[in-house]
Design a protein around this motif. Structure first.
Motif, PDB file in Angstrom:
ATOM      1  N   HIS A  61       0.541  -1.191   0.174  1.00 56.82           N
ATOM      2  CA  HIS A  61      -0.136   0.110   0.159  1.00 56.82           C
ATOM      3  C   HIS A  61       0.897   1.307   0.011  1.00 56.82           C
ATOM      4  CE1 HIS A  61      -3.924  -2.075   0.683  1.00 56.82           C
ATOM      5  NE2 HIS A  61      -3.129  -2.932   1.333  1.00 56.82           N
ATOM      6  N   GLU A  62       1.792   1.206   1.073  1.00 55.39           N
ATOM      7  CA  GLU A  62       2.636   2.706   0.764  1.00 55.39           C
ATOM      8  C   GLU A  62       3.362   2.739  -0.203  1.00 55.39           C
ATOM      9  OE1 GLU A  62       1.699   1.208   5.052  1.00 55.39           O
ATOM     10  OE2 GLU A  62       2.493   0.336   3.424  1.00 55.39           O
ATOM     11  N   ASN A  63       4.139   1.481  -0.839  1.00 55.24           N
ATOM     12  CA  ASN A  63       4.859   1.714  -2.136  1.00 55.24           C
ATOM     13  C   ASN A  63       3.963   2.162  -3.493  1.00 55.24           C
ATOM     14  OD1 ASN A  63       7.362   0.858  -0.742  1.00 55.24           O
ATOM     15  ND2 ASN A  63       6.877  -1.315  -1.412  1.00 55.24           N
ATOM     16  N   LYS A  64       2.746   1.832  -3.448  1.00 55.96           N
ATOM     17  CA  LYS A  64       1.845   2.257  -4.264  1.00 55.96           C
ATOM     18  C   LYS A  64       1.630   3.608  -4.291  1.00 55.96           C
ATOM     19  CE  LYS A  64      -2.781   1.618  -6.338  1.00 55.96           C
ATOM     20  NZ  LYS A  64      -3.448   2.810  -5.917  1.00 55.96           N
ATOM     21  N   LEU A  65       1.336   4.222  -3.025  1.00 59.98           N
ATOM     22  CA  LEU A  65       1.029   5.586  -2.873  1.00 59.98           C
ATOM     23  C   LEU A  65       2.216   6.532  -3.285  1.00 59.98           C
ATOM     24  CD1 LEU A  65      -1.027   5.309   0.363  1.00 59.98           C
ATOM     25  CD2 LEU A  65      -2.017   5.932  -1.914  1.00 59.98           C
ATOM     26  N   ILE A  66       3.574   5.980  -2.754  1.00 53.74           N
ATOM     27  CA  ILE A  66       4.760   6.656  -3.084  1.00 53.74           C
ATOM     28  C   ILE A  66       4.903   6.602  -4.661  1.00 53.74           C
ATOM     29  CG2 ILE A  66       7.303   6.485  -2.948  1.00 53.74           C
ATOM     30  CD1 ILE A  66       7.036   5.056  -0.180  1.00 53.74           C
ATOM     31  N   ALA A  91      -3.132   6.209  17.419  1.00 49.66           N
ATOM     32  CA  ALA A  91      -1.701   6.704  17.033  1.00 49.66           C
ATOM     33  C   ALA A  91      -1.519   6.657  15.475  1.00 49.66           C
ATOM     34  CB  ALA A  91      -0.539   5.689  17.463  1.00 49.66           C
ATOM     35  N   ALA A  92      -1.158   7.948  15.329  1.00 49.37           N
ATOM     36  CA  ALA A  92      -1.059   8.040  13.811  1.00 49.37           C
ATOM     37  C   ALA A  92       0.617   8.134  13.384  1.00 49.37           C
ATOM     38  CB  ALA A  92      -1.384   9.485  13.314  1.00 49.37           C
ATOM     39  N   VAL A  93       1.248   7.343  12.668  1.00 52.92           N
ATOM     40  CA  VAL A  93       2.522   7.401  12.326  1.00 52.92           C
ATOM     41  C   VAL A  93       3.018   7.565  10.878  1.00 52.92           C
ATOM     42  CG1 VAL A  93       4.724   5.960  12.308  1.00 52.92           C
ATOM     43  CG2 VAL A  93       2.956   5.529  14.312  1.00 52.92           C
ATOM     44  N   ILE A  94       3.978   8.295  10.804  1.00 52.96           N
ATOM     45  CA  ILE A  94       4.507   8.796   9.354  1.00 52.96           C
ATOM     46  C   ILE A  94       5.785   7.898   9.179  1.00 52.96           C
ATOM     47  CG2 ILE A  94       5.177  10.107   7.454  1.00 52.96           C
ATOM     48  CD1 ILE A  94       2.972  12.186   8.737  1.00 52.96           C
ATOM     49  N   LEU A  95       6.163   6.792   8.584  1.00 52.89           N
ATOM     50  CA  LEU A  95       7.395   6.112   8.427  1.00 52.89           C
ATOM     51  C   LEU A  95       8.103   6.699   7.237  1.00 52.89           C
ATOM     52  CD1 LEU A  95       6.294   2.407   9.008  1.00 52.89           C
ATOM     53  CD2 LEU A  95       7.418   4.097  10.658  1.00 52.89           C
ATOM     54  N   PRO A  96       9.625   6.673   7.556  1.00 53.41           N
ATOM     55  CA  PRO A  96      10.393   7.011   6.353  1.00 53.41           C
ATOM     56  C   PRO A  96      10.475   6.031   5.217  1.00 53.41           C
ATOM     57  CG  PRO A  96      11.780   6.207   8.082  1.00 53.41           C
ATOM     58  CD  PRO A  96      10.259   6.373   8.562  1.00 53.41           C
ATOM     59  N   LYS A  97      10.626   6.526   4.070  1.00 52.56           N
ATOM     60  CA  LYS A  97      10.467   5.474   2.985  1.00 52.56           C
ATOM     61  C   LYS A  97      11.633   4.144   3.150  1.00 52.56           C
ATOM     62  CE  LYS A  97       9.405   9.227  -0.434  1.00 52.56           C
ATOM     63  NZ  LYS A  97       9.930   9.613  -1.476  1.00 52.56           N
TER      64      LYS A  97
END
Length: 255
Positions: A61-66, A91-97
Motif C-alpha cells: 500500500h505504501e509503495n503504491k502511494l509513493i 496513534a498516527a505514524v508517518i514512516l520514512p521510505k
C-alpha cells in the motif's frame, strides 16, 4: 589447520548465501558441530527470508502511494475499544521510505518484549508520531465508535507534519485528507502496524500506572478488559472514574 567450531560460528554470521565458497567448504566438513551450525544457519535464513517477504507484502500500500507521488503517508490504528476501563488510544505514524523492521505486524500478535523493542525503533525512526487519547467519560457520552474516531483525529492533529494520505485500520474519518480504510490493516500495512504498536504500548503503560494506583482491580494484567477477576473487583470495590459506565456489566451495576 581447521577452524574451531567457535571460529566457524563467528564466520557464519557474515555469510548471506549458501553459494558462498566458505559455506560450501563447511558442507564437506563432517564434524557434528559444524553440521549443527549449518542447520541452524539455514533455519535462521529461512525465517529471515519469510519476515522480509512479509514486510514487503505489508509495504504494498505504501509503495503504491509513493509511486503515485504521496510523500507523507500516515498509518492509523486504535487500541482499547473493548475494555471496561481506561481510554481508547489511537496513534498516527508517518514512516520514512527506507524504514525496515522485519516482524512488524499487528501489535496483538507480538510479545510484550517485542512490542517494546519495536516501539523504541519506530519512535527513533518515524518522521512523525501523533497520539490521541479519549477517556472513559467521553466514551460514555459519544459511544466507543465515535470516541475512536475522535482519538484518531486527535492523533492526526498532533503530527508535526501534515500527512497527504491516511491508511486507516477499518475506519473512515471526516477529515480533508485522502484516505483508505483497510480491514485488518494492522496485518496488511506497515504504517498501520507501526501505529498499532505505538498505541498499544502507550495504552498499556497508562493502564500499568493506573494499576499501581488501584492495585485491587488488576489493571497491570487485564489492561482494563472484562476478565472474571476484574468484574469481581468492580463488584467488591466499586466503579472508578476510569470505568466505562455505558458498558455491560458496569451499566447493570450502576443502574
Amino acid at each position: 589447520m581447521k577452524m574451531s567450531i567457535k571460529q566457524v560460528e563467528e564466520e557464519l554470521v557474515r555469510i548471506n548465501s549458501e553459494n558462498s565458497p566458505f559455506f560450501q567448504l563447511l558442507v564437506k566438513d563432517e564434524r557434528k558441530g559444524v553440521q549443527a551450525l549449518l542447520k541452524k544457519w539455514r533455519m535462521d535464513k529461512k525465517k529471515e527470508d519469510e519476515l522480509r517477504k512479509q514486510f514487503e507484502e505489508m509495504s504494498i500500500h505504501e509503495n503504491k502511494l509513493i509511486q503515485e507521488g504521496f510523500q507523507y503517508i500516515a498509518g492509523l490504528d486504535e487500541v482499547g475499544r473493548g475494555p471496561l476501563a481506561g481510554p481508547v488510544v489511537s496513534a498516527a505514524v508517518i514512516l520514512p521510505k527506507n524504514f525496515y523492521l522485519p516482524g512488524l505486524t499487528d501489535s496483538k500478535k507480538l510479545s510484550a518484549t517485542k512490542r517494546e523493542l519495536f516501539y523504541e525503533k519506530i519512535k527513533a525512526e518515524a518522521i512523525s508520531i501523533g497520539i490521541g487519547i479519549v477517556d472513559a467519560n467521553t466514551i460514555d457520552e459519544v459511544n466507543i465508535y465515535e470516541a475512536t474516531k475522535l482519538a484518531m483525529i486527535q492523533a492526526i492533529n498532533k503530527l508535526h507534519i501534515k500527512p497527504d494520505y491516511l491508511l486507516i485500520d477499518a475506519m473512515k474519518l471526516n477529515v480533508n485528507i485522502q484516505q483508505e480504510s483497510i480491514v485488518k490493516g494492522d496485518s496488511k500495512s506497515i504504517s498501520i502496524a507501526a501505529s498499532s504498536v505505538i498505541a498499544k504500548v502507550t495504552r498499556d503503560s497508562y493502564m500499568i500506572e493506573l494499576g499501581e494506583k488501584f492495585p485491587q482491580y488488576g489493571f497491570r494484567s487485564n489492561m482494563g478488559y472484562g476478565t472474571k477477576e476484574h468484574v469481581e473487583a468492580i463488584e467488591a470495590h466499586g466503579v472508578l472514574a476510569e470505568h466505562r459506565r455505558s458498558f455491560t456489566p458496569i451499566k447493570d451495576i450502576v443502574s
